[in-house]
Design an enzyme around this catalytic site. Structure first.
Site, PDB file in Angstrom:
ATOM      1  N   GLU A  65      -5.372  -8.493  -0.386  1.00  0.00           N
ATOM      2  CA  GLU A  65      -6.127  -8.217   0.849  1.00  0.00           C
ATOM      3  C   GLU A  65      -7.580  -7.996   0.470  1.00  0.00           C
ATOM      4  O   GLU A  65      -7.879  -7.062  -0.295  1.00  0.00           O
ATOM      5  CB  GLU A  65      -5.610  -6.971   1.579  1.00  0.00           C
ATOM      6  CG  GLU A  65      -4.239  -7.147   2.199  1.00  0.00           C
ATOM      7  CD  GLU A  65      -3.801  -5.956   3.045  1.00  0.00           C
ATOM      8  OE1 GLU A  65      -4.675  -5.279   3.649  1.00  0.00           O
ATOM      9  OE2 GLU A  65      -2.590  -5.705   3.102  1.00  0.00           O
ATOM     10  N   GLU A 107       0.821  -1.231   0.000  1.00  0.00           N
ATOM     11  CA  GLU A 107       0.000   0.000   0.000  1.00  0.00           C
ATOM     12  C   GLU A 107       0.848   1.271   0.000  1.00  0.00           C
ATOM     13  O   GLU A 107       0.631   2.184   0.811  1.00  0.00           O
ATOM     14  CB  GLU A 107      -0.972  -0.013   1.190  1.00  0.00           C
ATOM     15  CG  GLU A 107      -1.982  -1.130   1.088  1.00  0.00           C
ATOM     16  CD  GLU A 107      -3.095  -1.073   2.138  1.00  0.00           C
ATOM     17  OE1 GLU A 107      -2.991  -0.308   3.107  1.00  0.00           O
ATOM     18  OE2 GLU A 107      -4.082  -1.822   1.970  1.00  0.00           O
TER      19      GLU A 107
HETATM   20  O1  AHR Z   1      -5.035  -6.039   6.967  1.00  0.00           O
HETATM   21  C1  AHR Z   1      -4.953  -4.920   7.806  1.00  0.00           C
HETATM   22  C2  AHR Z   1      -4.271  -3.740   7.136  1.00  0.00           C
HETATM   23  O2  AHR Z   1      -5.076  -3.274   6.092  1.00  0.00           O
HETATM   24  C3  AHR Z   1      -2.960  -4.024   6.464  1.00  0.00           C
HETATM   25  O3  AHR Z   1      -1.883  -3.948   7.337  1.00  0.00           O
HETATM   26  C4  AHR Z   1      -2.869  -2.957   5.419  1.00  0.00           C
HETATM   27  O4  AHR Z   1      -2.139  -3.372   4.300  1.00  0.00           O
HETATM   28  C5  AHR Z   1      -4.328  -2.641   5.094  1.00  0.00           C
HETATM   29  O5  AHR Z   1      -4.566  -1.288   5.100  1.00  0.00           O
END
Ligand code: AHR
Length: 501
Positions: free
Chosen positions: A294, A171
């Site tokens: 994610e 990110e």
């Molecule tokens: O999964 C939780 C968080 O969400 C992670 O650390 C980050 O990559 C995202 O914003």
């Protein structure tokens, strides 16, 4: 009535098992207390929780991303290798927590081997350099005779791990990210890291950081600029998404919430379009794949103390409690991933244990949250190729999404044994829907599995005291005649049916 036309000759693509991977970050109680707890009576000689390993092994999670997440952007991998007594206690500035570093790269490799999962390694491109990223690849993958491979051997691990897939940062578009930078800066750094890493091991598959989600002001423009810099050096692009049923997003309207997997599909298609645009600019023969590394529902444990570790080790962070409607949407998200299996080669449910997780632990055992079930079914019954189903369904209006079908169906078929599975979401909150499956080119064998997740209370969740409140129920085995199978999906439900070949 809804109709599904199923023709086994029409497929979207081969289903890569890694489409249903997961994620473990050094965050909250995911690693410490979750999978690693040397003082627990439930742990083995390595300090690994045996019950957790058994659960993950039997779920069949194919690939697990580690060690972050936001955490990775401040992580020095050297702190987590070598004699445990010499490892430093470090303040993790992503989650304001203490990392004792008693669990690091070698422990993760051992744990992955024990649960039968492939590691998907994250690299620090925040405070970390391209050189440090290449050093970790050398530590993990080179046999011997170089500084970092010899260090691994000195640490007691003679065999290289052969880690194939790596995430080039996390990110990096987000102002919350340690080391956040512009797309051009990141794209150049990713290119540099990729080049150095490939000198160490040319067989790597590398994933560049795409946008953190459509909410970002730089959404898609970030992806384009990054790829203009590093397209030729990477294999995949990441995307992330967390869904909410909050007053700000859906107005708490569950029928809108259950349609959100269609918005995930829009995000996938837009990101593919950017990859292919840059491919055109570069006149490249290479087509990138996506790593949806994610995805989940997450909105309740997302602010304040739920995200601040207050300098504790293993604080209770991001311990989202999932209910029935979350599980139904996760089922829809599984369907959306399946429908894009031609371009998504890796995806990770974020996360796996204790942190926005399907499985929670306490000192005496495990709890399966509601979202465990649709995820587990995808792992268990999604096999072979994804079918290109034609689905006709009555619809309802959702703002910004237009007409949304009540019935959402995805399916897979294994060429090996002919088994067919269908995954069906009924978004209708009040009515059952009859679905007629029309078998175009074959008739199915016997029903092997027929199960449904449903209930009267969309807000019901499982707890350690009441672990079966939301659990699969038997769904009457549907019969087939004249090339047609009829089934009635209950209101608010996610159903899986598997037939033999
Ligand atoms: O999964 C939780 C968080 O969400 C992670 O650390 C980050 O990559 C995202 O914003």
């Amino acid at each position: 009535m809804a109709r599904v036309y199923l023709d086994s000759r029409r497929v979207i693509g081969a289903l890569d098992r890694n489409l249903f991977g997961s994620f473990l970050e050094h965050l909250g109680r995911a690693i410490y207390e979750g999978i690693y707890d040397p003082v627990s009576k439930l742990s083995d000689a390595n300090g690994f929780r045996k019950d957790v390993m058994e659960e993950v092994r039997q779920m069949g999670v194919p690939i697990i991303r580690y060690p972050g997440g936001n955490f990775v952007s401040g992580y020095n991998w050297l702190d987590g290798v070598g004699p445990k007594e010499s490892r430093p206690r470090v303040l993790d500035k992503a989650w304001n927590s203490i990392n004792s570093n008693q669990f690091g790269t070698n422990e993760f490799m051992a744990w992955c081997k024990a649960v039968g999962a492939e590691p998907l390694m994250g690299l620090n491109l925040g405070t970390g350099t391209a050189e440090e990223a290449a050093a970790l690849v050398e530590y993990c993958n080179s046999d011997q005779g170089t500084k970092w491979s010899d260090l691994r051997r000195k640490h007691g691990f003679s065999e290289p791990y052969g880690v194939k897939r790596w995430c080039l940062g996390n990110e990096m578009d987000g102002p919350w990210q340690i080391g956040h930078m512009t797309a051009t800066e990141y794209g150049m750094k990713a290119q540099d890291a990729a080049r150095q890493m490939r000198y160490v091991d040319p067989s790597l598959q590398l994933i560049a950081c795409g946008s953190s989600g459509p909410f970002m002001p730089t959404y898609l423009e970030w992806d384009r600029e990054v790829l203009e810099q590093c397209y030729d050096y990477v294999d995949g692009l990441s995307l992330h998404r967390y869904f909410t049923n909050s007053p700000q997003d859906t107005g708490g309207d569950s029928s809108k919430f259950l349609a959100m997997n269609l918005s995930m599909e829009q995000q996938i298609e837009e990101t593919i379009a950017v990859c292919d645009l840059v491919r055109g600019h570069k006149r490249s023969p290479k087509r990138l794949w996506l790593s949806f590394d994610e995805w989940n529902v997450w909105y309740r444990a997302r602010t304040g103390d739920a995200t601040n570790g207050h300098r504790q080790q293993a604080p209770h962070l991001l311990e989202e409690v999932y209910n029935l409607e979350d599980a139904l949407l996760v089922g829809g998200l599984v369907n959306s991933l399946l429908r894009h299996a031609d371009r998504i080669k890796v995806a990770c449910l974020a996360q796996l244990i204790n942190v926005i997780a399907p499985v929670m632990t306490n000192s005496s055992g495990l709890l399966r949250q509601t979202i465990y079930y649709p995820y587990k079914w995808a792992l268990q019954y999604g096999r072979g190729a994804v079918l290109n189903l034609l689905v006709e369904s009555p619809t309802y209006e959702v703002s910004k999404l237009g007409q949304v079908p009540y019935v959402d169906v995805a399916g897979t078929m294994s060429a090996q044994d002919g088994k067919v599975a269908i995954f069906a979401l009924n978004r209708d909150l009040s009515k059952a829907h009859v679905v007629e499956i029309n078998w175009q080119d074959r008739t199915p064998g016997q029903v092997l599995v027929s199960t449904v997740l449903t209930g009267g209370d969309l807000k019901a969740s499982n707890t350690f005291d009441s672990p079966q409140k939301v659990a699969p129920q038997t769904f009457a085995k549907p019969s087939t005649s004249g090339g047609r199978t009829k089934l009635e999906l209950p209101a608010r439900s996610y159903t899986v049916i598997q037939w033999s070949g």
